[in-house]
Motif scaffolding. Structure first.
Motif, PDB file in Angstrom:
ATOM      1  N   THR A   1      -1.874   6.154   4.247  1.00 15.11           N
ATOM      2  CA  THR A   1      -2.507   6.425   5.697  1.00 15.11           C
ATOM      3  C   THR A   1      -0.955   6.869   6.540  1.00 15.11           C
ATOM      4  O   THR A   1       0.019   6.627   6.083  1.00 15.11           O
ATOM      5  CB  THR A   1      -3.022   6.007   6.540  1.00 15.11           C
ATOM      6  OG1 THR A   1      -3.653   6.344   8.254  1.00 15.11           O
ATOM      7  CG2 THR A   1      -2.014   4.709   6.946  1.00 15.11           C
TER       8      THR A   1
ATOM      9  N   ASP B   1      -3.129  10.313   3.892  1.00 15.65           N
ATOM     10  CA  ASP B   1      -4.528  10.606   4.774  1.00 15.65           C
ATOM     11  C   ASP B   1      -3.632  10.926   6.323  1.00 15.65           C
ATOM     12  O   ASP B   1      -3.052  10.485   6.685  1.00 15.65           O
ATOM     13  CB  ASP B   1      -5.029   9.578   4.726  1.00 15.65           C
ATOM     14  CG  ASP B   1      -6.719   9.148   5.708  1.00 15.65           C
ATOM     15  OD1 ASP B   1      -6.233  10.404   6.601  1.00 15.65           O
ATOM     16  OD2 ASP B   1      -7.199   8.461   6.195  1.00 15.65           O
TER      17      ASP B   1
ATOM     18  N   GLU C   1      -6.089   0.194   4.922  1.00 17.66           N
ATOM     19  CA  GLU C   1      -6.309   2.373   4.411  1.00 17.66           C
ATOM     20  C   GLU C   1      -8.014   2.313   5.663  1.00 17.66           C
ATOM     21  O   GLU C   1      -8.897   2.170   5.587  1.00 17.66           O
ATOM     22  CB  GLU C   1      -6.768   3.133   3.282  1.00 17.66           C
ATOM     23  CG  GLU C   1      -5.200   3.150   2.981  1.00 17.66           C
ATOM     24  CD  GLU C   1      -4.477   3.935   3.730  1.00 17.66           C
ATOM     25  OE1 GLU C   1      -4.796   5.116   4.415  1.00 17.66           O
ATOM     26  OE2 GLU C   1      -3.086   4.119   4.057  1.00 17.66           O
TER      27      GLU C   1
ATOM     28  N   SER D   1      -1.806   4.980  11.550  1.00 19.64           N
ATOM     29  CA  SER D   1      -3.151   3.898  10.912  1.00 19.64           C
ATOM     30  C   SER D   1      -4.829   3.804  12.570  1.00 19.64           C
ATOM     31  O   SER D   1      -4.395   4.448  13.314  1.00 19.64           O
ATOM     32  CB  SER D   1      -3.200   2.851  11.712  1.00 19.64           C
ATOM     33  OG  SER D   1      -4.229   1.963  11.793  1.00 19.64           O
TER      34      SER D   1
END
Length: 426
Positions: free
Chosen positions: A175, A204, A129, A178
């Motif tokens: 996430t 995220d 992450e 990436s």
């Protein structure tokens, strides 16, 4: 209504980038010349869409205090702020009863969620992450999972970790895409695993949202976090959107005006505070109404342009970039899931024998290209990927080079980068 509703016909602009601020800026070169700037660090901060700038400028004369004043501009600003919140919620596919807190950034959003976790909540997070989603849980019981080598391995790893964990509140942090490799993660499958084990999920979406649709309800996730400055709205706004219960039950993230509905001094000299409910509970201080307007404008502009059209255009440019870099002797493209993985417009690479900082400086000084070098606030992941390269990597511990682009990137910028890296490698 200071901000007009727009309906645009882009059928004749299928391959054209969206207009952004800075697309006409020239930068100096080391040899004394100048060239149009090739902004290929969009993953860090995307340029403002021209439509966003125009909408903010249109609203600016009407700016006033939010949720505070009785005057016309204050009432208009409050209405615009809440309408902007609703626009962003619709863009993210939020459920009707979800809360959407306007923050400063993804980092701020993740720290807000960390602050409201029920006591004893265990967090499960992959070491791959971004630091915004990795470091905010340090004061919480945390299980850090190794970087997986495929989407299937990520799902299996999480399944095992949750099955072996003790009972109690649990949160999975993952996430959407990436910020190092651009690879898209199996969010829906990971969320399904989390639900089977009674865990909640936060995504995220900072790198995913500018390139792909985000669907909180459809994915079955509990929260998403993102930043306006990565979504073509660099006006200091971020978002945490999702389930309201943990937010409602916790103490405010920030103590101050706006979060409090009543404050009284008690007989023994203490302050007795009644906190507001809803998003206002965690939005103390004067709200960033211009940031909210910009963020809503970006969401509207991307929707009107056609998310599928924009994604298809970026995919063509990404294929050209990856193909071009992989054809250069000595260049290694970093990947976690392999060459066939689905990915957005983020590519990190090394050039054999050349430190990443040197490559980035040469790209800027000789070619007018802006990229990022280093570890991209994802140190564990980048170190893992570089260690696997061995002698073929950059070799100096200085990280990698990252090129990233988006809806406003001309094809010429990608072609210039491929040509420049080839010349530097030779």
């Amino acid at each position: 209504m200071p901000i007009p509703t727009r309906v645009q016909d882009r059928s004749s602009e299928e391959h054209a980038p969206l207009p952004v601020l800075g697309d006409d800026v020239h930068v100096p070169l080391r040899d004394g010349g100048s060239v149009p700037y090739a902004a290929l660090d969009v993953a860090a901060s995307a340029p403002a869409l021209r439509q966003v700038w125009d909408d903010v400028a249109a609203f600016a004369p009407y700016y006033g205090s939010v949720h505070r004043g009785a005057g016309h501009l204050s009432q208009l600003s409050s209405e615009t702020y809440e309408r902007s919140r609703a626009t962003v919620a619709a863009f993210l596919g939020c459920r009707p009863d979800d809360a959407l807190v306007l923050t400063r950034s993804t980092t701020d959003s993740m720290n807000l969620l960390a602050a409201v976790l029920p006591s004893g909540t265990r967090v499960f997070v992959f070491e791959s992450e971004h630091h915004a989603a990795l470091l905010c849980w340090r004061d919480r019981p945390t299980t850090v999972l190794p970087a997986p080598r495929s989407p299937a391995e990520a799902v299996a790893s999480l399944e095992r970790a949750l099955a072996e964990a003790a009972e109690g509140p649990r949160l999975v942090c993952v996430t959407g895409a990436s910020n190092v490799t651009g690879e898209v993660w199996p969010v829906e499958r990971l969320a399904a695993v989390a639900r089977r084990h009674g865990a909640r999920t936060v995504v995220d979406a900072a790198q995913l949202a500018p390139h792909r649709r985000v669907d909180v309800a459809g994915w079955g996730v509990d929260w998403v976090a993102l930043s306006g400055h990565k979504l073509y709205a660099p006006f200091g706004a971020g978002v945490l959107a999702g389930r309201a219960d943990w937010l409602e039950e916790a103490e405010p993230y920030l103590a101050g005006g706006g979060a409090s509905s009543a404050v009284e001094r008690t007989a023994d000299g203490r302050l007795d505070v009644a906190w507001r409910s809803g998003a206002a509970r965690h939005e103390a201080g004067s709200p960033n109404v211009l940031g909210a307007v910009a963020l809503a404008s970006a969401c509207t502009a991307l929707t009107e342009a056609g998310r599928e059209r924009l994604a298809a255009r970026e995919e063509r440019l990404l294929d050209r970039l990856r193909t071009g870099l992989e054809a250069v002797p000595g260049v290694s493209v970093l990947s976690l899931f392999g060459p066939e993985a689905d990915r957005v417009a983020v590519v990190s690479f090394t050039v054999r024998g050349l430190p990443a900082a040197h490559v980035a400086a040469e790209l800027a000084g000789r070619y007018g290209i802006g990229v990022r070098d280093g570890f991209f606030c994802a140190h564990p992941l980048v170190r893992t990927l570089l260690e696997e390269e061995g002698p073929a990597g950059c070799g100096d511990g200085g990280g990698a080079v990252r090129a990233s682009f988006g809806a406003g990137t001309p094809a010429e910028h990608v072609e210039r980068l491929v040509r420049a890296v080839g010349e530097l490698a030779r």
